[in-house]
Design a protein around this motif. Sequence first.
Motif, PDB file in Angstrom:
ATOM      1  N   SER A  76      39.306  43.150  30.541  1.00  0.00           N
ATOM      2  CA  SER A  76      38.875  43.821  31.781  1.00  0.00           C
ATOM      3  C   SER A  76      40.030  43.924  32.762  1.00  0.00           C
ATOM      4  CB  SER A  76      37.710  43.050  32.422  1.00  0.00           C
ATOM      5  OG  SER A  76      36.573  43.037  31.609  1.00  0.00           O
ATOM      6  N   PHE A  77      40.787  42.821  32.912  1.00  0.00           N
ATOM      7  CA  PHE A  77      41.935  42.840  33.815  1.00  0.00           C
ATOM      8  C   PHE A  77      43.047  43.742  33.292  1.00  0.00           C
ATOM      9  CE2 PHE A  77      40.104  39.116  35.895  1.00  0.00           C
ATOM     10  CZ  PHE A  77      40.491  39.315  37.206  1.00  0.00           C
ATOM     11  N   GLY A 241      33.093  44.992  33.647  1.00  0.00           N
ATOM     12  CA  GLY A 241      33.924  43.981  34.306  1.00  0.00           C
ATOM     13  C   GLY A 241      35.191  44.567  34.878  1.00  0.00           C
ATOM     14  N   ALA A 242      35.769  45.555  34.186  1.00  0.00           N
ATOM     15  CA  ALA A 242      36.993  46.198  34.678  1.00  0.00           C
ATOM     16  C   ALA A 242      36.760  46.888  36.016  1.00  0.00           C
ATOM     17  CB  ALA A 242      37.513  47.202  33.647  1.00  0.00           C
ATOM     18  N   THR A 243      35.565  47.483  36.188  1.00  0.00           N
ATOM     19  CA  THR A 243      35.283  48.128  37.472  1.00  0.00           C
ATOM     20  C   THR A 243      35.163  47.117  38.595  1.00  0.00           C
ATOM     21  OG1 THR A 243      32.875  48.061  37.190  1.00  0.00           O
ATOM     22  CG2 THR A 243      34.029  49.949  36.256  1.00  0.00           C
ATOM     23  N   ALA A 282      50.619  40.436  35.286  1.00  0.00           N
ATOM     24  CA  ALA A 282      51.063  39.319  34.446  1.00  0.00           C
ATOM     25  C   ALA A 282      50.351  38.019  34.822  1.00  0.00           C
ATOM     26  CB  ALA A 282      52.579  39.152  34.570  1.00  0.00           C
ATOM     27  N   LEU A 283      50.213  37.751  36.107  1.00  0.00           N
ATOM     28  CA  LEU A 283      49.568  36.509  36.551  1.00  0.00           C
ATOM     29  C   LEU A 283      48.075  36.497  36.235  1.00  0.00           C
ATOM     30  CD1 LEU A 283      51.387  36.025  39.982  1.00  0.00           C
ATOM     31  CD2 LEU A 283      51.732  34.705  37.892  1.00  0.00           C
ATOM     32  N   TYR A 284      47.396  37.624  36.446  1.00  0.00           N
ATOM     33  CA  TYR A 284      45.967  37.697  36.158  1.00  0.00           C
ATOM     34  C   TYR A 284      45.684  37.432  34.677  1.00  0.00           C
ATOM     35  CZ  TYR A 284      44.538  39.605  40.688  1.00  0.00           C
ATOM     36  OH  TYR A 284      44.262  39.773  42.013  1.00  0.00           O
ATOM     37  N   VAL A 285      46.427  38.102  33.803  1.00  0.00           N
ATOM     38  CA  VAL A 285      46.203  37.950  32.367  1.00  0.00           C
ATOM     39  C   VAL A 285      46.447  36.507  31.934  1.00  0.00           C
ATOM     40  CG1 VAL A 285      47.048  38.608  30.079  1.00  0.00           C
ATOM     41  CG2 VAL A 285      46.674  40.360  31.826  1.00  0.00           C
TER      42      VAL A 285
END
Length: 565
Positions: A76-77, A241-243, A282-285
Amino acid sequence: MTSSSSSFFSRFCSSALRSRPISTAVDTAVRRNDGLERRLGPFDLILLGIGASIGAGIFVVTGTVARDAGPGVTISFVIAGACCVLNALCYAELASRFPAVVGGAYLYTYSAFNELTAFLVFAQLMLDYHIGAASIARSLASYVVTVLELIPFLKDNIPSWVGHGEEVLGALSINILAPILLVLLTLVLCKGVGESSMLNSIMTVTKVLIVLFVIIVGAFKVDVSNWTPFAPYGFNSILTGATVVFFSYVGFDAVANSAEESKKPQRDLPFGIIGSLLACVALYVGVCLVITGMVPYQYLGEDAPLAEAFTSRGLKYVSVLISFGAVAGLTTTLLVGLYVQSRLYLGLGRDGLLPAIFAKVDPARHTPVHSQVWVGLVAVILSGLLNVRVLSHILSVGTLTGYSVVSACVVALRWKDKTSSQVSDRRISTRGEGIICLLTIACCGFDAGVLFRFGASFVYLILVAVIAILAAAALYLRQVYMDPPGFASPGVPIVPSISIFFNIFLFAQLHYEAWVRFVILSIVTIGIYAFYGQYHADPLNSKVSIVYHRAPVQETQRIHLSVGV
């Protein structure tokens, strides 16, 4: 009566279709007697973008979406981040072309299309910002209470209505601490951009260091079996979730709205927009992989998922550190969000679409104090009374719509550069054809999203995609484009077309409450424009002098903006 109605409709159409073409060149800078102060450098802009993004997604939305999407929240991210990279390229180009004037997406839409569309974009984006600020304020209050409960005599003795929220009648939830925190941050922002920028820089660096620490330490506690099944509720839940998490990437939008306070906007804005976004992706993943690997997705908390994940694995000291980092992180996210909102209100106040009080800038502090106080007041009311989970369901609709329009602006403004010297009938014909192609791409994105959401045959999805590809091909082959000064988005019109398609595709995955909110707010906004905006908007009075600098030459040429009807 009929004549009066006809006159009203005629005036409405004339005003609504009014646009503001702006001439730009290399290294422009605005000079206004009531202007903001240029104090932000490239590093400040990157930290501004990261400060706006890292916090809401990692410290708040992660746990909520993981419950619905499972470990697939990572995808999603990634999907939301990929869409935002395309949007960021478009934003970077327009920020480079309009580096001297506050307004962001509103200003770009006003210049590329018309006044009513720009007002609609403002309204949809602004509600997202208001809801986002309220949601983040409540989560910040929850983390502050968590930190306070580390003190023995306060543990389990703080009432839920103080910081965590106490539900009343379902949608309502009383929270006292969130409004107090909003008042304090509003006072900091009213003090001046220098003070708020310094606070944002210190707390953003702290936040990033803690996130990196979380990723490194958590990687050693990952149980890969927790990633199976990766998408327990199917790919549809990942797209939904992506939205939701899409709003977590709006930091680059904050950078674009700081144009009038950037030292060298044409050089630094694109750098700040793209650099901050890539760092955030990068941080979110990294964090999503770690927390879903440490704890089964069913047991992730909604209010403080990171802290609870480490506590469950016996790393209490890390959870304590995370709670402090979350306070710092959510503070910067909230601070930047309130900052951006006030600058957008400032832009509309200058144009007359909102009361003139929003256009006032304090001569000593160089900040729009009245706009800032209004923004804080709205957030105080929302955060003190409404349930955060209900609010999250209607997030992203304005952001997705606004970013789609900004992508279309990149294409439309490239036409203007080349067609200005052509005969009138050819210009109208070419522009009309281009707008039809853009609308076709948007409709195909929505159709594809709806078909996918309701499990339609894959054949229909391919058919819709083929139509969108043909429309993009028509844009590419039948229009003439010119490279703009400054940063140029690659692959125009293909990249903006892809951006529009996927933004609207994600729009179709939103909760039904978001669709209702979009329609109702659009109707209300048109009503406000019809009975107030069209009578008070004065684009000619909002002319801004643009000074062109061609280093190292010091001579300047002053050119005024014009408004075309």
